[in-house]
Design an enzyme around this catalytic site. Structure first.
Site, PDB file in Angstrom:
ATOM      1  N   THR A  26       0.812  -1.218   0.000  1.00  0.00           N
ATOM      2  CA  THR A  26       0.000   0.000   0.000  1.00  0.00           C
ATOM      3  C   THR A  26       0.844   1.266   0.000  1.00  0.00           C
ATOM      4  O   THR A  26       0.348   2.358  -0.306  1.00  0.00           O
ATOM      5  CB  THR A  26      -0.931   0.040   1.238  1.00  0.00           C
ATOM      6  OG1 THR A  26      -0.123   0.055   2.424  1.00  0.00           O
ATOM      7  CG2 THR A  26      -1.852  -1.159   1.252  1.00  0.00           C
ATOM      8  N   CYS A  53       2.103   2.898   9.472  1.00  0.00           N
ATOM      9  CA  CYS A  53       1.070   2.974  10.509  1.00  0.00           C
ATOM     10  C   CYS A  53       1.673   2.855  11.903  1.00  0.00           C
ATOM     11  O   CYS A  53       2.833   2.466  12.072  1.00  0.00           O
ATOM     12  CB  CYS A  53       0.052   1.840  10.329  1.00  0.00           C
ATOM     13  SG  CYS A  53      -0.761   1.780   8.734  1.00  0.00           S
ATOM     14  N   CYS A  65      -2.987   0.557  14.749  1.00  0.00           N
ATOM     15  CA  CYS A  65      -3.864   0.928  13.638  1.00  0.00           C
ATOM     16  C   CYS A  65      -4.944  -0.134  13.414  1.00  0.00           C
ATOM     17  O   CYS A  65      -4.665  -1.342  13.411  1.00  0.00           O
ATOM     18  CB  CYS A  65      -3.057   1.118  12.366  1.00  0.00           C
ATOM     19  SG  CYS A  65      -4.048   1.701  10.969  1.00  0.00           S
ATOM     20  N   ARG A 125      -6.925  -3.184   8.082  1.00  0.00           N
ATOM     21  CA  ARG A 125      -6.796  -4.620   7.873  1.00  0.00           C
ATOM     22  C   ARG A 125      -5.336  -5.047   8.048  1.00  0.00           C
ATOM     23  O   ARG A 125      -4.418  -4.388   7.565  1.00  0.00           O
ATOM     24  CB  ARG A 125      -7.275  -4.978   6.467  1.00  0.00           C
ATOM     25  CG  ARG A 125      -7.241  -6.471   6.157  1.00  0.00           C
ATOM     26  CD  ARG A 125      -7.792  -6.720   4.769  1.00  0.00           C
ATOM     27  NE  ARG A 125      -7.733  -8.140   4.432  1.00  0.00           N
ATOM     28  CZ  ARG A 125      -8.146  -8.646   3.289  1.00  0.00           C
ATOM     29  NH1 ARG A 125      -8.646  -7.822   2.354  1.00  0.00           N
ATOM     30  NH2 ARG A 125      -8.065  -9.940   3.056  1.00  0.00           N
ATOM     31  N   ARG A 150       4.182   6.771   3.046  1.00  0.00           N
ATOM     32  CA  ARG A 150       3.391   7.955   3.404  1.00  0.00           C
ATOM     33  C   ARG A 150       2.520   7.615   4.607  1.00  0.00           C
ATOM     34  O   ARG A 150       2.183   6.436   4.831  1.00  0.00           O
ATOM     35  CB  ARG A 150       2.538   8.424   2.229  1.00  0.00           C
ATOM     36  CG  ARG A 150       1.481   7.428   1.800  1.00  0.00           C
ATOM     37  CD  ARG A 150       0.716   7.927   0.561  1.00  0.00           C
ATOM     38  NE  ARG A 150      -0.377   7.013   0.230  1.00  0.00           N
ATOM     39  CZ  ARG A 150      -0.230   5.896  -0.476  1.00  0.00           C
ATOM     40  NH1 ARG A 150       0.973   5.538  -0.915  1.00  0.00           N
ATOM     41  NH2 ARG A 150      -1.281   5.125  -0.747  1.00  0.00           N
ATOM     42  N   CYS A 169      -0.455   6.830   7.121  1.00  0.00           N
ATOM     43  CA  CYS A 169      -1.800   6.262   7.031  1.00  0.00           C
ATOM     44  C   CYS A 169      -2.818   7.335   7.417  1.00  0.00           C
ATOM     45  O   CYS A 169      -2.639   8.048   8.415  1.00  0.00           O
ATOM     46  CB  CYS A 169      -1.913   5.061   7.971  1.00  0.00           C
ATOM     47  SG  CYS A 169      -3.568   4.411   8.195  1.00  0.00           S
ATOM     48  N   CYS A 208      -4.795   6.077  11.071  1.00  0.00           N
ATOM     49  CA  CYS A 208      -4.186   6.210  12.417  1.00  0.00           C
ATOM     50  C   CYS A 208      -3.288   7.431  12.540  1.00  0.00           C
ATOM     51  O   CYS A 208      -2.815   7.734  13.640  1.00  0.00           O
ATOM     52  CB  CYS A 208      -3.400   4.943  12.769  1.00  0.00           C
ATOM     53  SG  CYS A 208      -1.925   4.654  11.760  1.00  0.00           S
TER      54      CYS A 208
END
Length: 353
Positions: free
Chosen positions: A34, A38, A42, A45, A67, A69, A72
């Site tokens: 992704t 995080c 967090c 999923r 980058r 999230c 969170c």
């Protein structure tokens, strides 16, 4: 003592899998599929383990190409930091209000619903907003009793709405009648004795309720002067034969701090301090806990500093075993009667196991 080793990747992954909020701020994880990073807590999923990398700071995660999230927000304050700020605002309102604010007013200044605020406040401080307000009143009462012309004047200056509540709460918080406290312990009899033990000078003092002071030091005169400063107008009485037996039991407890001797105690403090001191008495001899672990046992994981302050305020050495609390790395610090004595007490308990 053995120091904790840096956590392994497996331990960090276990924290992510458990969504362990206590690890927020200690590390971050990036997800290759992704491109985001995080916090451990967090709620997104759970990614596959092989797609996860770990980073010590948010800046390190960004430099690695990830980058933040949007769920969170790992580049902002942690949830614990946000909650600490919310509770701090509520505490300042309690401390600066002439009358005790109700739950709705406190929740509003914190920006939370009343129910959620109540849970957050207790998680951060270890006590309810009402108990905090009561403890604050007690602190103000101690100050105003020394300054006001009358006990009644001190009552209202401290923020008590009625004399009935004042006279119900004051004796437990002060350890004596308000008038006697205002007069520096006047009309209060305190028996005391000075002795020597293997850890140096020992002072033992008691009211009719139980032991109110067990102090260790190098100079008996200093220990006695500290007791006189706490109760400048109290009637200090030398030990009789019955009290000498109590002193002997205390000496025995110092020499064998894991012996489990039951002593009558006159424990004085705020509601939170008494909770901490009771938790200390439940730590098995020969074992230690960290300040953070003790805070978690009290249901207040964010109240580590308050727990440490309560340990430092303990006036009953060994009987309330604050020597069993150590730093998270196992190191010794913060013992009212000296770190060397703390180490000696722990060594004795370890030897008795």
């Amino acid at each position: 003592m053995k120091r904790d080793l840096p956590p392994t990747d497996d331990a960090l992954w276990a924290a992510v899998a458990a969504r362990d909020g206590s690890q927020d701020g200690r590390f971050f994880y990036g997800v290759a599929t992704t491109g985001v990073f995080c916090r451990p807590s967090c709620g997104a999923r759970l990614p596959r383990r092989e797609n996860v990398t770990f980073h010590t700071t948010a800046e390190a995660a960004v430099q690695a190409g990830f980058r933040p999230c949007k769920r969170c927000r790992p580049d902002g304050p942690t949830r614990a930091e946000r909650q600490a700020g919310q509770v701090t605002r509520a505490c300042r309102l309690i401390e600066t209000s002439e009358n005790e604010p109700d739950l709705d007013a406190l929740a509003e200044v914190a920006g939370l619903s009343p129910h959620h605020f109540h849970r957050v406040f207790k998680a951060v401080t270890g006590i309810t907003p009402k108990a905090y307000a009561r403890a604050h009143r007690t602190g103000r009462l101690r100050e105003t009793l020394a300054q006001a012309r009358t006990v009644t004047g001190a009552l209202y200056d401290a923020g008590y709405a009625s004399s009935a509540r004042f006279y119900d709460e004051a004796p437990q918080a002060l350890g004596m009648a308000p008038r006697a406290y205002r007069q520096g312990g006047a009309d209060t009899a305190i028996r005391f004795a000075l002795a020597q033990c293997s850890l140096g000078a020992l002072l033992v003092a008691a009211t009719d309720v139980g032991l109110c002071a067990i102090a260790l030091g190098d100079d008996p005169a200093v220990l006695l002067r500290d007791l006189q400063d706490r109760f400048p107008q109290a009637e200090l009485q030398g030990a009789d034969a019955a009290f000498e037996l109590q002193v002997a039991r205390v000496v025995g407890l110092v020499e064998r701090p894991g012996s489990g001797a039951e002593l009558p105690l006159d424990i004085r403090g705020t509601a939170f301090q008494r909770r901490v001191w009771q938790a200390l008495r439940e730590i098995p001899p020969g074992t230690t806990v960290s300040y953070a672990e003790l805070a978690r046992r009290l249901g207040a994981p964010a109240a580590v500093r308050a727990v440490a302050s309560a340990c430092a305020a303990n006036t009953l050495a060994v009987a309330v075993p604050c020597h069993r609390v150590v730093r998270s790395d196992g190191g010794l610090s913060g013992y009212r009667w000296g770190v060397d004595r703390k180490a000696a007490l722990l060594a004795r308990e370890e030897g008795d196991r």
